[in-house]
Structures are given as structure tokens and as C-alpha cells.
Enzyme design. Sequence first.
Site, mmCIF file in Angstrom:
data_model
loop_
_atom_site.group_PDB
_atom_site.id
_atom_site.type_symbol
_atom_site.label_atom_id
_atom_site.label_comp_id
_atom_site.label_asym_id
_atom_site.label_seq_id
_atom_site.Cartn_x
_atom_site.Cartn_y
_atom_site.Cartn_z
ATOM 1 N N PRO A 89 0.819 -1.221 0.000
ATOM 2 C CA PRO A 89 0.000 0.000 0.000
ATOM 3 C C PRO A 89 0.850 1.268 0.000
ATOM 4 O O PRO A 89 0.340 2.358 -0.284
ATOM 5 C CB PRO A 89 -0.819 -0.102 1.295
ATOM 6 N N GLU A 116 3.162 -8.499 7.887
ATOM 7 C CA GLU A 116 3.327 -7.046 7.999
ATOM 8 C C GLU A 116 4.132 -6.463 6.850
ATOM 9 O O GLU A 116 4.132 -5.270 6.612
ATOM 10 C CB GLU A 116 4.020 -6.695 9.328
ATOM 11 N N ARG A 154 -4.547 -8.282 -21.215
ATOM 12 C CA ARG A 154 -5.611 -7.862 -22.147
ATOM 13 C C ARG A 154 -5.131 -6.840 -23.161
ATOM 14 O O ARG A 154 -5.783 -6.618 -24.169
ATOM 15 C CB ARG A 154 -6.864 -7.391 -21.403
ATOM 16 N N ASP A 168 -10.753 2.075 -24.207
ATOM 17 C CA ASP A 168 -10.961 1.806 -22.791
ATOM 18 C C ASP A 168 -11.005 3.081 -21.984
ATOM 19 O O ASP A 168 -10.346 4.055 -22.322
ATOM 20 C CB ASP A 168 -9.771 1.020 -22.203
HETATM 21 N N1 ADE Z 1 -0.532 -5.448 -0.277
HETATM 22 C C1 ADE Z 1 -1.279 -5.110 0.779
HETATM 23 N N2 ADE Z 1 -2.094 -4.102 0.507
HETATM 24 C C2 ADE Z 1 -1.855 -3.754 -0.797
HETATM 25 C C3 ADE Z 1 -2.372 -2.765 -1.668
HETATM 26 N N3 ADE Z 1 -3.296 -1.899 -1.274
HETATM 27 N N4 ADE Z 1 -1.901 -2.727 -2.924
HETATM 28 C C4 ADE Z 1 -0.936 -3.569 -3.323
HETATM 29 N N5 ADE Z 1 -0.412 -4.531 -2.545
HETATM 30 C C5 ADE Z 1 -0.863 -4.624 -1.285
#
Ligand code: ADE
Length: 250
Positions: A89, A116, A154, A168
Amino acid sequence: MRFDVVTLFPELFAPHLTQGITRRAFESGQVDVRLWQLRDFATDAYRRVDDRPYGGGPGMVMLAEPLEAALAAVQADRGAPPAVVHFTPAGRRLDQALVQEFAAAPGAVLLCGRYEGIDQRVIDRHVTHEISLGDYVLSGGELAALVLLDAVARLQEGVLTAPSHEQDSFSDGLIEGPHYSRPERLAVPGGAELPVPEVLMSGHHGHIARWRRECSLAVTARRRPDLIVAARAAGRLSKDDERYLSGLGL
Ligand code: ADE
């Protein structure tokens, strides 16, 4: 192109690689996906791939040594990979522009973290791209890897009929407008009939193209005004586009 996926859950991938319109790209090897079970590279008798974080705190960290060994095995098999992706994230948000970069590249190693996170030293030594799907936390990188693989597959030649991905959403930086198909008048409960917008039945390609462009501008301006700002800055809005947007008061 070749993707080497390092994961604790290789079995999550097969269902997605063998179904739908992208199947051909994966099965023909056009997008060659190799799966590496990280546990096979564990260095102790218990096949451990995670441990507690130094300094304390919740959760577990993916150990550096199995990841280093897996990456060495991938490198021995394919040579130095062109990119090593870590899904987190904390990464750059995946968008169509980044998908297009990967679709035109010779592939990558995809590191799927769990717990984690992974030992920072592995990230510092190997990772070239950190990619996030969005501002939420998944339990691992596998779904993110599948999203990238699907979006890349794709775009490969022959996967979609005609060049439909050129229209797209996001391929020109805007969201696509609505689509309609048969029947021309949809009967709904209560006796009403919902028609298809008349312009689509007109056979006039110029009018249809302009209507679609305006739908696309309108939905983008309402839902993602940031994309309008970016399209304007990149010089992708015509005079007609600007006129239409100012008519909307946008
Ligand atoms: N791993 C954990 N959360 C994630 C996310 N939001 N995007 C990509 N990989 C992740």
C-alpha cells in the site's frame, strides 16, 4: 514477456490464468507466468518464511534469506530481470499508464508479500517498483499481482477483438461513457420502455463519435475532475471539448 511470481500461495493464480479472454495470452506463453513457491527457499528445517520484527511490534515480517534465495533462483533461470515489483500500500498507485509500460516491457519479477511486510534489506537491494492497488490494506500481494497480470494480458495483441482497448476508460486519460446493446427498447416492469439514445441508432459515425466523447467528458468531469485537469495540462482536450465542458459549467 515473462513474469516470475514469488508467492506463498501459487495456487491462487491458476484459476485466473486459465479463464476468460486473457487465457489465450497466458496459455500461449505470450505472457509467460512462472510461479515460485517461496517456502521452497526456506533455509531452516521448519521451512519458515517469517519471523517477529526486531524492535518489537505486531505481526510478522517475511524473512530476507528465503526471498534472496528465490530471487537468485529466478535470476539463474532467466538472467537479470528487467524489473522487480513489490506490491504494497506504500507504493505508487497502479494506473493505466503504468499498466501500458509493463505491457510494452519484457516482464518482471512480482514479489507478493504477506504478513506485515518484507525485510527492508530485500526491498533496498532488489526492488525497482513498489505498486499499490489503492488506499486499503490487502492480506497479501497476490491479488495485486493478478490485477497487474490481467491488465497487462488484455493489452497483448490478439487478446481483444479489434483494437477495443484503445477506447478503454483511462487509455486516453478519461473515463469511458455508457454502452448499449439489444433490445432497442427495453421493457421494464410497470409497462415503460427504455430506449437506446437516438444518436446511436442514427448510423452517423461523426455524430456518434462526438456524443461518445461528450459522455466521456461529462462522466469524467463529474466523477474524476482530477483527470480533466490532467488531460487539459497534457493538451489532450480539443476546442470542442473545452466548449462542451464550459457548457456544463465545468
Ligand atoms: N498489499 C497489501 N495491501 C496492498 C495494496 N493496497 N496494494 C498492493 N499490494 C498490497
